[in-house]
Design a protein around this motif. Structure first.
Motif, mmCIF file in Angstrom:
data_model
loop_
_atom_site.group_PDB
_atom_site.id
_atom_site.type_symbol
_atom_site.label_atom_id
_atom_site.label_comp_id
_atom_site.label_asym_id
_atom_site.label_seq_id
_atom_site.Cartn_x
_atom_site.Cartn_y
_atom_site.Cartn_z
ATOM 1 N N GLU A 69 1.001 -1.175 -0.016
ATOM 2 C CA GLU A 69 0.111 0.059 -0.003
ATOM 3 C C GLU A 69 1.015 1.238 0.098
ATOM 4 O O GLU A 69 0.151 2.382 -0.207
ATOM 5 N N GLY A 70 1.979 0.955 0.253
ATOM 6 C CA GLY A 70 2.940 2.251 0.273
ATOM 7 C C GLY A 70 2.704 3.281 1.505
ATOM 8 O O GLY A 70 3.091 4.641 1.275
ATOM 9 N N ARG A 71 2.036 2.847 2.585
ATOM 10 C CA ARG A 71 1.927 3.559 3.826
ATOM 11 C C ARG A 71 1.727 2.887 4.932
ATOM 12 O O ARG A 71 1.440 1.352 5.024
ATOM 13 N N PRO A 72 1.606 3.142 6.065
ATOM 14 C CA PRO A 72 1.353 2.582 7.297
ATOM 15 C C PRO A 72 -0.147 1.976 7.368
ATOM 16 O O PRO A 72 -0.956 2.881 6.999
ATOM 17 N N PRO A 73 -0.296 0.860 7.967
ATOM 18 C CA PRO A 73 -1.712 0.455 8.120
ATOM 19 C C PRO A 73 -2.533 1.335 9.108
ATOM 20 O O PRO A 73 -1.785 1.986 10.108
ATOM 21 N N VAL A 74 -3.982 1.611 8.990
ATOM 22 C CA VAL A 74 -4.564 2.330 10.027
ATOM 23 C C VAL A 74 -5.117 1.173 10.994
ATOM 24 O O VAL A 74 -5.971 0.323 10.268
ATOM 25 N N VAL A 75 -5.025 1.507 12.277
ATOM 26 C CA VAL A 75 -5.596 0.435 13.206
ATOM 27 C C VAL A 75 -6.265 0.847 13.961
ATOM 28 O O VAL A 75 -6.355 2.102 14.598
ATOM 29 N N ILE A 76 -7.617 0.114 14.470
ATOM 30 C CA ILE A 76 -8.484 0.668 15.622
ATOM 31 C C ILE A 76 -8.443 -0.599 16.541
ATOM 32 O O ILE A 76 -8.481 -1.980 16.135
ATOM 33 N N VAL A 77 -8.755 -0.209 17.748
ATOM 34 C CA VAL A 77 -9.039 -1.197 18.852
ATOM 35 C C VAL A 77 -10.363 -1.565 19.128
ATOM 36 O O VAL A 77 -11.007 -0.544 19.523
ATOM 37 N N GLY A 78 -10.857 -2.754 18.838
ATOM 38 C CA GLY A 78 -12.422 -2.950 19.243
ATOM 39 C C GLY A 78 -12.472 -3.556 20.788
ATOM 40 O O GLY A 78 -11.817 -3.012 21.710
ATOM 41 N N SER A 79 -13.063 -4.349 20.972
ATOM 42 C CA SER A 79 -13.671 -4.933 22.208
ATOM 43 C C SER A 79 -12.494 -5.924 22.670
ATOM 44 O O SER A 79 -12.021 -6.688 21.982
ATOM 45 N N VAL A 80 -12.389 -5.818 24.042
ATOM 46 C CA VAL A 80 -11.632 -6.631 24.934
ATOM 47 C C VAL A 80 -12.651 -7.248 25.972
ATOM 48 O O VAL A 80 -12.762 -6.391 26.600
ATOM 49 N N ARG A 81 -12.888 -8.503 25.617
ATOM 50 C CA ARG A 81 -13.999 -9.026 26.421
ATOM 51 C C ARG A 81 -13.321 -9.491 27.689
ATOM 52 O O ARG A 81 -12.401 -10.286 27.791
ATOM 53 N N ASN A 82 -13.798 -9.220 28.941
ATOM 54 C CA ASN A 82 -13.359 -10.061 30.160
ATOM 55 C C ASN A 82 -14.327 -11.221 30.399
ATOM 56 O O ASN A 82 -15.490 -11.076 30.858
ATOM 57 N N LYS A 83 -13.546 -12.537 30.462
ATOM 58 C CA LYS A 83 -14.509 -13.686 30.533
ATOM 59 C C LYS A 83 -13.578 -14.357 31.774
ATOM 60 O O LYS A 83 -13.943 -15.447 32.075
ATOM 61 N N SER A 84 -12.842 -13.444 32.476
ATOM 62 C CA SER A 84 -12.205 -14.018 33.704
ATOM 63 C C SER A 84 -13.066 -14.243 34.914
ATOM 64 O O SER A 84 -14.357 -13.922 34.760
ATOM 65 N N TYR A 146 -7.500 -2.298 9.758
ATOM 66 C CA TYR A 146 -7.445 -3.537 10.772
ATOM 67 C C TYR A 146 -8.177 -3.349 11.985
ATOM 68 O O TYR A 146 -8.002 -1.894 12.579
ATOM 69 N N MET A 147 -8.762 -4.119 12.842
ATOM 70 C CA MET A 147 -9.379 -3.934 14.198
ATOM 71 C C MET A 147 -8.682 -4.902 14.971
ATOM 72 O O MET A 147 -8.518 -6.276 14.692
ATOM 73 N N MET A 148 -8.346 -4.708 16.199
ATOM 74 C CA MET A 148 -7.572 -5.535 17.035
ATOM 75 C C MET A 148 -8.366 -5.812 18.133
ATOM 76 O O MET A 148 -9.456 -4.931 18.709
ATOM 77 N N GLN A 149 -8.762 -7.030 18.509
ATOM 78 C CA GLN A 149 -9.914 -7.481 19.521
ATOM 79 C C GLN A 149 -9.130 -8.709 20.212
ATOM 80 O O GLN A 149 -8.228 -9.260 20.030
ATOM 81 N N GLY A 150 -9.933 -8.684 21.496
ATOM 82 C CA GLY A 150 -9.278 -9.860 22.179
ATOM 83 C C GLY A 150 -10.295 -10.257 23.396
ATOM 84 O O GLY A 150 -11.421 -9.679 23.549
#
Length: 200
Positions: A69-84, A146-150
């Protein structure tokens, strides 16, 4: 007699209040590791965020995207669910991840969730209340690639004053256009807490 009794009560009250002690507070460095209960804490959040972002940025997906793409990726952080099994403030962990991503300088980062909604509300409000030359344009956001989830889970085993807890944090990075998972990793933290004459 009443006067002597009043003096005695007053003296006793002063003596008792003088003997009462409050908690002792000691200021420490914010990055000092303090683990009082053995539960998930700020150090776990910070270290996990650092490890996850480091792993993510060393993945092959980043170089491929930048080359294609010739550029850095654009990232967004989505949900991080707590199932502990305990209360974990996922928002604190998300903020730790966001800080690491932004400070890396290797990706472009955009706001998500409530912050994004608040910004959109403000832009909408500006259309009616700000001058045309200063109002932020609508439909001019930078879209994320991209979306980061966890998810955070835990397992606890306890017997006769000993408790072992394993925290497992699974994170993944997913392409928004094609739903492809380009990176996935797991970090585990195991804690053993011993407390005499107590059980969980």
């Amino acid at each position: 007699m009443k006067r002597n009794l009043l003096i005695l009560i007053t003296a006793a009250a002063l003596l008792i209040s003088g003997c009462a002690t409050g908690p002792t507070v000691t200021r420490t460095a914010s990055d000092e590791v303090i683990d009082l209960s053995g539960r998930w804490n700020d150090t776990d959040s910070r270290l996990t965020a650092e490890a996850m972002v480091s792993s993510m940025l060393s993945g092959g997906w980043l170089e491929r995207f930048s080359t294609d793409e010739g550029r850095p990726p654009v990232v967004i952080v989505g949900s991080v669910r707590n199932k502990s099994s305990e209360h974990i403030d996922a928002e604190t962990f998300i903020k730790d991840i966001e800080r690491e991503l932004i400070n890396s300088g290797r990706v472009t980062f955009v706001a998500a969730g409530a912050a994004r909604d608040e910004l959109r509300d403000e832009r909408e409000d500006q259309q009616s209340n700000a001058t045309q030359s200063t109002a932020a344009a609508l439909a001019a956001e930078t879209g994320a690639d991209y979306m980061m989830q966890g998810v955070i889970t835990s397992q606890t085993d306890a017997i006769q004053g000993k408790r072992a807890t394993l925290y497992k944090v699974d994170m993944e990075l997913i392409g928004l256009e094609n739903n492809q998972k380009v990176w996935i990793d797991t970090k585990e933290i195991k804690k053993l807490v011993e407390q005499k004459k107590n059980s969980w």
